[in-house]
Structure formats: C-alpha cells, structure tokens
Write a protein that holds these residues in place. Structure first.
Motif, mmCIF file in Angstrom:
data_model
loop_
_atom_site.group_PDB
_atom_site.id
_atom_site.type_symbol
_atom_site.label_atom_id
_atom_site.label_comp_id
_atom_site.label_asym_id
_atom_site.label_seq_id
_atom_site.Cartn_x
_atom_site.Cartn_y
_atom_site.Cartn_z
ATOM 1 N N UNK A 1 -24.922 3.060 -2.833
ATOM 2 C CA UNK A 1 -24.964 4.499 -2.619
ATOM 3 C C UNK A 1 -24.444 5.252 -3.830
ATOM 4 N N UNK A 2 -23.415 4.697 -4.464
ATOM 5 C CA UNK A 2 -22.903 5.310 -5.682
ATOM 6 C C UNK A 2 -23.910 5.278 -6.814
ATOM 7 N N UNK B 1 -22.021 6.369 -17.442
ATOM 8 C CA UNK B 1 -20.839 5.524 -17.620
ATOM 9 C C UNK B 1 -20.376 5.012 -16.263
ATOM 10 N N UNK B 2 -20.259 5.938 -15.321
ATOM 11 C CA UNK B 2 -19.824 5.593 -13.975
ATOM 12 C C UNK B 2 -20.868 4.730 -13.259
ATOM 13 N N UNK B 3 -22.144 5.016 -13.520
ATOM 14 C CA UNK B 3 -23.216 4.254 -12.894
ATOM 15 C C UNK B 3 -23.105 2.774 -13.216
ATOM 16 N N UNK B 4 -22.927 2.489 -14.483
ATOM 17 C CA UNK B 4 -22.839 1.093 -14.910
ATOM 18 C C UNK B 4 -21.636 0.409 -14.276
ATOM 19 N N UNK C 1 -22.721 7.525 -1.908
ATOM 20 C CA UNK C 1 -23.555 8.550 -2.536
ATOM 21 C C UNK C 1 -22.731 9.812 -2.780
ATOM 22 N N UNK C 2 -21.937 10.210 -1.801
ATOM 23 C CA UNK C 2 -21.164 11.451 -1.888
ATOM 24 C C UNK C 2 -20.124 11.404 -2.996
ATOM 25 N N UNK C 3 -19.473 10.246 -3.171
ATOM 26 C CA UNK C 3 -18.397 10.165 -4.153
ATOM 27 C C UNK C 3 -18.862 9.621 -5.507
ATOM 28 N N UNK C 4 -20.155 9.503 -5.675
ATOM 29 C CA UNK C 4 -20.683 8.821 -6.858
ATOM 30 C C UNK C 4 -20.231 9.446 -8.168
ATOM 31 N N UNK C 5 -19.994 10.758 -8.189
ATOM 32 C CA UNK C 5 -19.666 11.395 -9.455
ATOM 33 C C UNK C 5 -18.299 12.058 -9.469
ATOM 34 N N UNK C 6 -17.441 11.730 -8.515
ATOM 35 C CA UNK C 6 -16.090 12.306 -8.508
ATOM 36 C C UNK C 6 -15.369 11.996 -9.815
ATOM 37 N N UNK D 1 -16.738 19.172 -8.813
ATOM 38 C CA UNK D 1 -15.680 18.266 -8.369
ATOM 39 C C UNK D 1 -15.229 18.628 -6.959
ATOM 40 N N UNK D 2 -15.228 19.911 -6.640
ATOM 41 C CA UNK D 2 -14.872 20.329 -5.278
ATOM 42 C C UNK D 2 -15.887 19.801 -4.261
ATOM 43 N N UNK D 3 -17.165 20.006 -4.528
ATOM 44 C CA UNK D 3 -18.206 19.574 -3.599
ATOM 45 C C UNK D 3 -18.216 18.056 -3.428
ATOM 46 N N UNK D 4 -17.996 17.344 -4.526
ATOM 47 C CA UNK D 4 -17.991 15.884 -4.464
ATOM 48 C C UNK D 4 -16.844 15.371 -3.604
ATOM 49 N N UNK D 5 -15.640 15.903 -3.816
ATOM 50 C CA UNK D 5 -14.475 15.465 -3.048
ATOM 51 C C UNK D 5 -14.607 15.845 -1.573
ATOM 52 N N UNK D 6 -15.103 17.044 -1.307
ATOM 53 C CA UNK D 6 -15.276 17.508 0.068
ATOM 54 C C UNK D 6 -16.290 16.623 0.806
ATOM 55 N N UNK D 7 -17.429 16.358 0.167
ATOM 56 C CA UNK D 7 -18.467 15.538 0.804
ATOM 57 C C UNK D 7 -17.975 14.122 1.055
ATOM 58 N N UNK D 8 -17.200 13.572 0.127
ATOM 59 C CA UNK D 8 -16.655 12.224 0.303
ATOM 60 C C UNK D 8 -15.737 12.157 1.513
#
Length: 524
Positions: free
Chosen positions: A135-136, A454-457, A189-194, A157-164
């Motif tokens: 999902x990430x 970077x995070x994806x890898x 998926x929600x926290x993928x880019x925090x 960053x707010x939306x990512x943390x809230x969704x997670x």
C-alpha cells in the motif's frame, strides 16, 4: 517578482548609515537562498519548536510501521491435555484443538490466534504486513504523480498524518484476515508519504549549517515512537490486538490538531510559488532576535509586491526525472541503495523474533540502539564526505548480518542477537545519511517527488521482508544473511553519486544542474 532562479532583490542600495544591518551580509545581488541562509543562521527556540512539531509525525509513523511486530506475532501456547500433548515436542497443527490453548486464554491476543492462522502458510501469515508495505508503494507512486507544488508542504503532512490515523482506527473492525489485509493496504497507502512530506518541510526551513544536526530530531522522535510502541504493547499484552491500534491512532488524531494550528509553511516552497511576502513572514517568525533587523531591512527597501508582475512558474512532478538524464540516473541509484537499506531496516526487527530472546526486550533494544545513531550521524556528515560515510556504513552492516546468521547456526543466540543489533544500527545510520544526502541532491521544485521515490524504494525493500522473515522460521536466521548481503551489495552504488557536502539547497532543475557542473569542473 523575480523567478526562483533569479536574484530576489537586484541592486537594492541600502543606506550606508543603517546601523541595523551588517554590511557584510548585503551583497549587491541578493538571492532568496542568501536570505534563507542569513535569516536562519541561528538555530533558535522557534526553529526548534517547528522542527519538533513537524517531527512528531515521525513518532506516530513509527508506531504504525512496526505495530505488526506485536499484533501479528505468533502467540505462545500451552497444553491442556498432557496425555496427548507435550509442548516441547508436539506440533500444534497435529493436535486436536481441545488439547491445547493460547497462553492467557484469550483467542484474540494477536491476529494469528484471532483469525486461526496458526497452521497457515508463511505467505498468509505475512500477507497483512506485506499489504501494508505494498500500500505504501502504490500510494507513493500515485501521490508522486501530483505536481510538487500542489497544496503545499504543511497541508500535505497534515492530510497524510490524519488519513493514517483514521485508517489505523478502521483496522480494528476487521473480522477476518482478508479484510484485515485490505485495511492494512489502505493504511499503508495513507501513510506512504508522511516521511517525505515531513522531511522536506523540515529541511527547507533550515540553513546549511544546521541541517545535519536538526534533521536528526525527527529521526530521534521516530525511534522514541518505536520505543513507546514496545511499552504500550507490553502493557497491553493481555488485551486484544485491536486495542494496540486504538492506543496509537487516537493520540495521532489529537496531534493533527496542533499540527494544523501551529506548523508553518516552507519559505522555499512559498518562494517558488511566487509568494515572497508570505515567505519573508515565515522567516521573520522563525529567525532569532539578532536576525530580525536584517529581514526588516529587506522589507523596508523592497518595492511593494503588489506592484510587481508575477510570472507563471512551471509545475514539476515525478515525470520531470525522465526528461533530465542526470536526475534520472541519480534517482535510480538512490532507489537501489535505499532498497537494500529498507530490507535491513524493516526486516531485521521482524526476523529478531526467531532469535531465542524475549520479544519485548529485543524490540526495545532495537529501538534503543538507534538513539546513538543520531549523535554519530551529524559527526559523520560534518567530518567526512557523504559517499564514504554511506559506503563504509553499508559494508559494516552487511558483514554484521552475515555474522548474525553464522552465530545463529552455531547456536550462539547471545552473539547472534548482538550482531542483529549491529546490523539494525548500521541500517539506521545509512537511512539517516541518505535522507540528508537526498535533500542536497535535488532542488526545491522536485524535492518532494525525489523524497517520495526515496521512500518508495525503502518501502519496496520493506515489503519483501515479511516473507523472508517468515521463511526464517523454517531456516533459522538465514534472513539475516539475505538482509546483510543486500545492504552491502546495493550500498556499493553510492560510488556513482556526486558529493554534496557543504552545499546549499538549489531551487530549480537548471540551478541544480549548473551547480553540479561547476563542482565537477572544479574537481577536474
């Protein structure tokens, strides 16, 4: 208004009798990068507060990353009918259900006991954790298609943390392993880019001088989040696994309120969006008392912004990496290195369950050994170049992984655990080094997208770990050798990357390319 690659203020002649401004800091042509470096040259309380506030997202991110170490663990059991059951020799899958029961008598202590997965394949038991990482990966690629200037650093960053937080709470309503797996995918998926959003926002509000040290603060908070998870899991060890999700997600929702109210936007992002007035306000609110007169002087001698023409700035996204040869080569190499580090960083704590040590103790110690890395990393960044630090660290980490495997085969559990800690420690340092290195290698206009990749890898490497760690139950500790070889082998690719030590941040692709060419020419 000047574009991001042009001087913000051109030939502003400030009166020579202005006693509030240091003449050494007033070049005839002043770029926005000069302004940021000067105004944030002192790391004061408000800068520390902003780094800490945004960095807290790492605290809650760590809890969701490692929560399956406890919720998806294989629980202990004991015999009820000793005439046909012997705990030391009996295979639980060959016994009638009435002959044994889970320790504590609870059937929902972990996901395995709740959903009856004790005799399922390693693939099925590791599937929810893998779904989280997948999902990430999917979320990272989907969000990477969004233009880098969309919404802004703070809102993302707010939306990512809230969704997670919301999706973590939804996990507790799972009624079988398939629903649980699907919800873990959504949570990932929600926290993928925090991580990416927070790191970019923090880095773009720091001067070159303070970046190596200050960026260790959110990483420290990540470790504290990992440590707190061990404590929460220990206190809740006799409760349902669902409560562990609840205990970690609700505080994260409360944190989102403070993040929304008090976090400041990135001044560099505001600048490339053409909003220099707001960017200066952010810098004024974060700068120390000694630097405020400098910013006041800039405002007082600058033409009113509303009288200037604002040029349309191009929007950048992940697709721009494919149109620049240097950027494509660079992002691919970084992803290869991070894949190897991700396998070790996420995989070693999972595989530690197969070493003959207490689960809560082992995970706590894994978190504790990370803390010295935040003291060592700034020292490495300040005293040595980036490439050498990453290379030596990955080679040492890989060797530790192989020695862990050998020690385990020889039956030396204590020594194997020591090498396990060393492998995890090196993976953490490598992660820290590469995070700062990555920020310096890409300009503001695509920095968010670059850190997403970077995070994806890292997450793709993590997605491979549950299956490898599960196989380790049948082939003791072979997973450590796999993780170690991956870290060392992929770490060698750092030799292809350019050196960035002491470099300030660039804002545009053209500016980054020109600076790299200048550095390459000077070295020749």
């Amino acid at each position: 208004m000047a574009g991001p690659s042009e001087p913000l203020l051109l030939s502003h002649h400030i009166d020579s009798d202005d006693s509030n401004v240091d003449h050494k800091t007033r070049p005839e042509a002043l770029t926005f990068d000069n302004i940021v470096e000067q105004s944030l040259s002192d790391f004061g309380f408000w800068q520390l507060f902003q780094v800490f506030l945004v960095g807290l997202s790492y605290f809650f991110d760590a809890q969701q990353v490692f929560i399956t170490v406890y919720t998806d663990a294989y629980p202990t059991w004991h015999c009820v009918n000793h005439t046909i059951c012997d705990h030391s020799t009996s295979d639980i899958c060959k016994l009638p259900r009435s002959a044994w029961e889970w320790d504590g008598g609870s059937t929902d202590k972990t996901v395995i006991s709740d959903f009856g997965l004790e005799c399922s394949s390693s693939l099925l038991r590791g599937m929810p954790t893998s779904a989280f990482y997948i999902g990430g990966v999917v979320g990272g690629f989907a969000l990477a298609l969004v233009p880098d200037g969309f919404l802004g650093r703070k809102k993302l960053i707010f939306l990512s943390t809230f969704a997670t937080s919301v999706t973590a709470i939804s996990v507790i309503f799972s009624t079988n392993v398939w629903i649980y797996t699907a919800l873990k995918f959504v949570n990932g998926f929600s926290k993928s880019q925090t991580f990416s959003y927070a790191m970019v926002l923090i880095s773009e509000r720091l001067s070159t001088k303070w970046r190596p040290r200050a960026t260790m603060i959110p990483f420290t908070l990540f470790v504290l989040g990992f440590m707190s998870l061990s404590g929460i899991a220990y206190l809740a060890q006799h409760s349902s696994w669902r409560f562990l999700y609840l205990y970690t997600a609700v505080p994260a929702l409360i944190y989102c309120i403070f993040l929304h109210l008090f976090a400041l936007e990135s001044p560099r992002w505001l600048h490339i969006q053409g909003n220099d007035e707001e960017a200066i306000k952010v810098l004024k609110s974060m700068s120390s008392r000694d630097n405020k007169p400098y910013l006041e002087s800039l405002v007082s001698h600058q033409l009113p912004l509303e009288q200037e023409s604002v040029e349309e700035q191009p929007r950048y996204s992940i697709k721009d990496f494919f149109f620049q040869k240097w950027a494509f080569r660079r992002i691919v190499v970084v992803m290869i290195i991070m894949f190897g580090l991700g396998m070790s960083y996420y995989g070693v704590p999972l595989a530690a369950r197969d070493i003959d040590v207490n689960l809560y103790l082992s995970e706590t110690l894994n978190a504790v050994v990370e803390l010295p890395s935040f003291v060592i990393t700034p020292i490495l960044l300040e005293r040595f170049n980036r490439r050498s630090s990453v290379l030596v660290n990955t080679l040492l980490g890989g060797a530790s992984g192989v020695f862990c495997f050998v020690s385990s085969v020889l039956g030396k559990s204590g020594l194997a655990f020591a090498f396990e800690l060393a492998t995890f420690f090196c993976a953490r340092i490598g992660f820290n080094l590469m995070a700062v290195y990555m920020v310096e290698m890409f300009p503001t206009c695509v920095r968010n997208s670059a850190l997403m990749m970077f995070r994806q890898a890292l997450v793709v490497g993590g997605a491979c770990c549950p299956l490898i760690a599960s196989i380790g139950r049948d082939l003791p500790s072979v997973s450590f050798a796999v993780f170690g070889v991956a870290m060392s082998g992929f770490g060698l690719f750092v030799l292809i990357l350019p050196e960035t030590k002491g470099s300030s941040l660039c804002d545009t692709m053209e500016e980054q390319e020109n600076r790299d060419q200048t550095i390459k020419t000077s070295h020749c």
